[in-house]
Scaffold this active site. Sequence first.
Site, PDB file in Angstrom:
ATOM      1  N   ASP A 106      47.478 148.079  59.790  1.00  0.00           N
ATOM      2  CA  ASP A 106      46.117 148.604  60.016  1.00  0.00           C
ATOM      3  C   ASP A 106      45.279 148.783  58.746  1.00  0.00           C
ATOM      4  O   ASP A 106      44.065 149.012  58.822  1.00  0.00           O
ATOM      5  CB  ASP A 106      46.164 149.928  60.804  1.00  0.00           C
ATOM      6  CG  ASP A 106      47.031 150.996  60.131  1.00  0.00           C
ATOM      7  OD1 ASP A 106      47.117 151.020  58.886  1.00  0.00           O
ATOM      8  OD2 ASP A 106      47.626 151.819  60.859  1.00  0.00           O
ATOM      9  N   HIS A 121      54.685 143.864  57.002  1.00  0.00           N
ATOM     10  CA  HIS A 121      54.425 143.098  58.229  1.00  0.00           C
ATOM     11  C   HIS A 121      53.027 142.487  58.243  1.00  0.00           C
ATOM     12  O   HIS A 121      52.479 142.209  59.306  1.00  0.00           O
ATOM     13  CB  HIS A 121      54.652 143.988  59.464  1.00  0.00           C
ATOM     14  CG  HIS A 121      56.081 144.408  59.625  1.00  0.00           C
ATOM     15  ND1 HIS A 121      56.480 145.444  60.452  1.00  0.00           N
ATOM     16  CD2 HIS A 121      57.224 143.928  59.057  1.00  0.00           C
ATOM     17  CE1 HIS A 121      57.797 145.581  60.378  1.00  0.00           C
ATOM     18  NE2 HIS A 121      58.263 144.671  59.531  1.00  0.00           N
ATOM     19  N   CYS A 132      46.615 124.782  57.977  1.00  0.00           N
ATOM     20  CA  CYS A 132      46.443 124.667  56.515  1.00  0.00           C
ATOM     21  C   CYS A 132      46.690 125.991  55.789  1.00  0.00           C
ATOM     22  O   CYS A 132      46.609 126.039  54.573  1.00  0.00           O
ATOM     23  CB  CYS A 132      45.060 124.116  56.181  1.00  0.00           C
ATOM     24  SG  CYS A 132      43.697 125.297  56.413  1.00  0.00           S
TER      25      CYS A 132
HETATM   26  C1  BJW Z   1      55.270 160.214  64.014  1.00  0.00           C
HETATM   27  C2  BJW Z   1      54.092 160.708  64.483  1.00  0.00           C
HETATM   28  C3  BJW Z   1      53.352 161.459  63.580  1.00  0.00           C
HETATM   29  C4  BJW Z   1      54.915 159.617  66.086  1.00  0.00           C
HETATM   30  N1  BJW Z   1      53.810 161.660  62.349  1.00  0.00           N
HETATM   31  N2  BJW Z   1      55.709 160.412  62.789  1.00  0.00           N
HETATM   32  C5  BJW Z   1      69.416 142.583  62.635  1.00  0.00           C
HETATM   33  C6  BJW Z   1      69.876 143.040  63.863  1.00  0.00           C
HETATM   34  C7  BJW Z   1      69.126 142.848  65.032  1.00  0.00           C
HETATM   35  C8  BJW Z   1      67.900 142.208  64.992  1.00  0.00           C
HETATM   36  C9  BJW Z   1      67.447 141.786  63.763  1.00  0.00           C
HETATM   37  C10 BJW Z   1      68.186 141.967  62.633  1.00  0.00           C
HETATM   38  N3  BJW Z   1      67.471 141.440  61.575  1.00  0.00           N
HETATM   39  C11 BJW Z   1      66.321 140.951  62.046  1.00  0.00           C
HETATM   40  C12 BJW Z   1      66.276 141.136  63.379  1.00  0.00           C
HETATM   41  C13 BJW Z   1      65.198 140.729  64.276  1.00  0.00           C
HETATM   42  C14 BJW Z   1      63.987 141.622  64.261  1.00  0.00           C
HETATM   43  C15 BJW Z   1      64.400 143.050  64.604  1.00  0.00           C
HETATM   44  O1  BJW Z   1      64.504 143.916  63.790  1.00  0.00           O
HETATM   45  N4  BJW Z   1      64.607 143.296  65.895  1.00  0.00           N
HETATM   46  C16 BJW Z   1      65.015 144.615  66.379  1.00  0.00           C
HETATM   47  C17 BJW Z   1      63.816 145.292  67.060  1.00  0.00           C
HETATM   48  C18 BJW Z   1      66.160 144.438  67.284  1.00  0.00           C
HETATM   49  N5  BJW Z   1      63.306 141.576  62.979  1.00  0.00           N
HETATM   50  C19 BJW Z   1      62.525 140.550  62.663  1.00  0.00           C
HETATM   51  O2  BJW Z   1      62.407 139.585  63.402  1.00  0.00           O
HETATM   52  C20 BJW Z   1      61.821 140.576  61.322  1.00  0.00           C
HETATM   53  N6  BJW Z   1      62.025 139.351  60.642  1.00  0.00           N
HETATM   54  C21 BJW Z   1      63.199 139.033  60.087  1.00  0.00           C
HETATM   55  O3  BJW Z   1      64.109 139.798  59.986  1.00  0.00           O
HETATM   56  O4  BJW Z   1      63.224 137.740  59.619  1.00  0.00           O
HETATM   57  C22 BJW Z   1      64.445 137.187  59.151  1.00  0.00           C
HETATM   58  C23 BJW Z   1      64.115 135.756  58.758  1.00  0.00           C
HETATM   59  C24 BJW Z   1      64.455 135.313  57.505  1.00  0.00           C
HETATM   60  C25 BJW Z   1      64.151 133.992  57.145  1.00  0.00           C
HETATM   61  C26 BJW Z   1      63.489 133.146  58.039  1.00  0.00           C
HETATM   62  C27 BJW Z   1      63.133 133.614  59.280  1.00  0.00           C
HETATM   63  C28 BJW Z   1      63.438 134.926  59.645  1.00  0.00           C
HETATM   64  C29 BJW Z   1      60.325 140.694  61.509  1.00  0.00           C
HETATM   65  C30 BJW Z   1      59.917 141.981  62.135  1.00  0.00           C
HETATM   66  C31 BJW Z   1      58.429 141.972  62.438  1.00  0.00           C
HETATM   67  C32 BJW Z   1      58.003 143.209  63.201  1.00  0.00           C
HETATM   68  N7  BJW Z   1      56.673 143.030  63.647  1.00  0.00           N
HETATM   69  C33 BJW Z   1      56.010 144.146  64.353  1.00  0.00           C
HETATM   70  C34 BJW Z   1      54.678 143.630  64.902  1.00  0.00           C
HETATM   71  C35 BJW Z   1      53.660 143.462  63.789  1.00  0.00           C
HETATM   72  C36 BJW Z   1      52.395 142.844  64.302  1.00  0.00           C
HETATM   73  C37 BJW Z   1      51.620 143.765  65.228  1.00  0.00           C
HETATM   74  O5  BJW Z   1      51.292 144.898  64.849  1.00  0.00           O
HETATM   75  O6  BJW Z   1      51.344 143.315  66.326  1.00  0.00           O
HETATM   76  O7  BJW Z   1      55.808 145.256  63.457  1.00  0.00           O
HETATM   77  S1  BJW Z   1      57.019 144.850  65.637  1.00  0.00           S
HETATM   78  C38 BJW Z   1      56.461 146.506  65.412  1.00  0.00           C
HETATM   79  O8  BJW Z   1      57.588 147.333  65.022  1.00  0.00           O
HETATM   80  C39 BJW Z   1      55.516 146.467  64.180  1.00  0.00           C
HETATM   81  C40 BJW Z   1      55.973 147.681  63.405  1.00  0.00           C
HETATM   82  O9  BJW Z   1      55.599 147.547  62.058  1.00  0.00           O
HETATM   83  C41 BJW Z   1      57.463 147.686  63.636  1.00  0.00           C
HETATM   84  C42 BJW Z   1      58.134 149.018  63.386  1.00  0.00           C
HETATM   85  O10 BJW Z   1      57.644 149.979  64.247  1.00  0.00           O
HETATM   86  P1  BJW Z   1      57.508 151.493  63.737  1.00  0.00           P
HETATM   87  O11 BJW Z   1      56.513 151.573  62.656  1.00  0.00           O
HETATM   88  O12 BJW Z   1      58.835 152.038  63.456  1.00  0.00           O
HETATM   89  O13 BJW Z   1      56.819 152.174  65.042  1.00  0.00           O
HETATM   90  P2  BJW Z   1      57.500 152.843  66.335  1.00  0.00           P
HETATM   91  O14 BJW Z   1      56.475 152.935  67.373  1.00  0.00           O
HETATM   92  O15 BJW Z   1      58.746 152.133  66.686  1.00  0.00           O
HETATM   93  O16 BJW Z   1      57.928 154.299  65.845  1.00  0.00           O
HETATM   94  C43 BJW Z   1      56.975 155.281  65.512  1.00  0.00           C
HETATM   95  C44 BJW Z   1      57.691 156.495  64.944  1.00  0.00           C
HETATM   96  O17 BJW Z   1      56.713 157.420  64.531  1.00  0.00           O
HETATM   97  C45 BJW Z   1      58.595 157.220  65.951  1.00  0.00           C
HETATM   98  O18 BJW Z   1      59.851 157.512  65.333  1.00  0.00           O
HETATM   99  C46 BJW Z   1      57.847 158.516  66.237  1.00  0.00           C
HETATM  100  O19 BJW Z   1      58.716 159.632  66.507  1.00  0.00           O
HETATM  101  C47 BJW Z   1      57.077 158.717  64.972  1.00  0.00           C
HETATM  102  N8  BJW Z   1      55.851 159.465  65.094  1.00  0.00           N
HETATM  103  N9  BJW Z   1      53.943 160.300  65.831  1.00  0.00           N
HETATM  104  C48 BJW Z   1      55.006 161.112  62.022  1.00  0.00           C
HETATM  105  N10 BJW Z   1      52.166 162.004  63.991  1.00  0.00           N
HETATM  106 ZN    ZN Z   2      43.019 125.219  58.549  1.00  0.00          ZN
END
Ligand code: BJW
Ligand code: ZN
Length: 260
Positions: A106, A121, A132
Amino acid sequence: MTTPEARNQARELIVSSRSIAVLTGAGISAESGVPTFRGEGGLWRGRRAESLATPGAFARNPAEVWEFYQARVKSLHGITPNAGHRALAALESRCDQLWLMTQNVDGLHRDAGSTNPIELHGTIRIARCHSCRRECDIQGALSGWNPGEVPECNACGGSLRPAVVWFGEALPADALLAADRAIRSCDVMLVVGTSGVVQPAASFAYTASSRGAKVIEVNPEETPISGIADVVLRGTAAVELPLLMGPGDSEDLRIRRRVD
Ligand code: BJW
Ligand code: ZN
């Protein structure tokens, strides 16, 4: 609820640290009005959205993916940083060394004044050409957009996509490199508002902890990271982070550092 002892412990760790790494997630922007992913009312709750954040979904139906992201871009309009973002920017200005790594797309850390946040991310403020790789402002790309359309690159006519990292995609190499440096050299890691389930960011606190860094978690809910945290502040970011910094805009933390 956070105890005064936990707050004091966290403050002591920060005051005596030489180098701090911060990892933030969606929770830090919740109090700015940005929905989280996995919580109640979260973006991923229906599962449909999660299945859209993949390269496969974009290849199959780019217009549907753009419908989701257009709504996200629109909803971020007028959103501003909260006291949690501002406290981290202030902490950076008082520390010898602070790396801010964020999973958020964001841009609110930049708006709050953090310099060079490591955007693991990517960013939703930019669109990138699938062909491109030229980048452009996403608002411009979406001006005049209608449902069912896929914005096109001005340079080559290829399909644009949001410059965010989807599941199955590698994180930007420069961000990974910077994160690795931060994790290896920090003596305190502050983990704020992340569920700690998305890799590789979820592993950062474990790596830092295993190298001897102290881990402070700020989150109203328990997460997998809570188990290895040295101090847990069980409250929200906009409340806990300013309290951690000290009263008002005092220079408390820096003064303590100079006395040490
Ligand atoms: C508060 C609050 C307040 C509430 N104050 N706190 C190993 C094992 C299994 C799977 C994998 C693995 N390694 C990789 C993977 C696959 C995958 C993954 O992790 N999957 C799991 C979910 C199972 N990972 C990937 O694919 C990543 N890539 C990768 O590893 O590539 C390897 C590779 C190498 C070489 C070539 C090719 C590949 C990429 C991950 C991309 C994640 N993308 C997203 C979307 C972004 C775009 C968009 O916004 O649309 O990113 S997913 C989404 O989750 C977003 C976030 O950044 C991310 C994390 O979420 P976050 O920030 O933790 O949010 P929430 O909602 O989950 O939690 C909020 C928290 O806040 C809660 O705890 C609340 O309690 C708290 N909270 N109010 C403080 N006021
Ligand atoms: Zn282009």
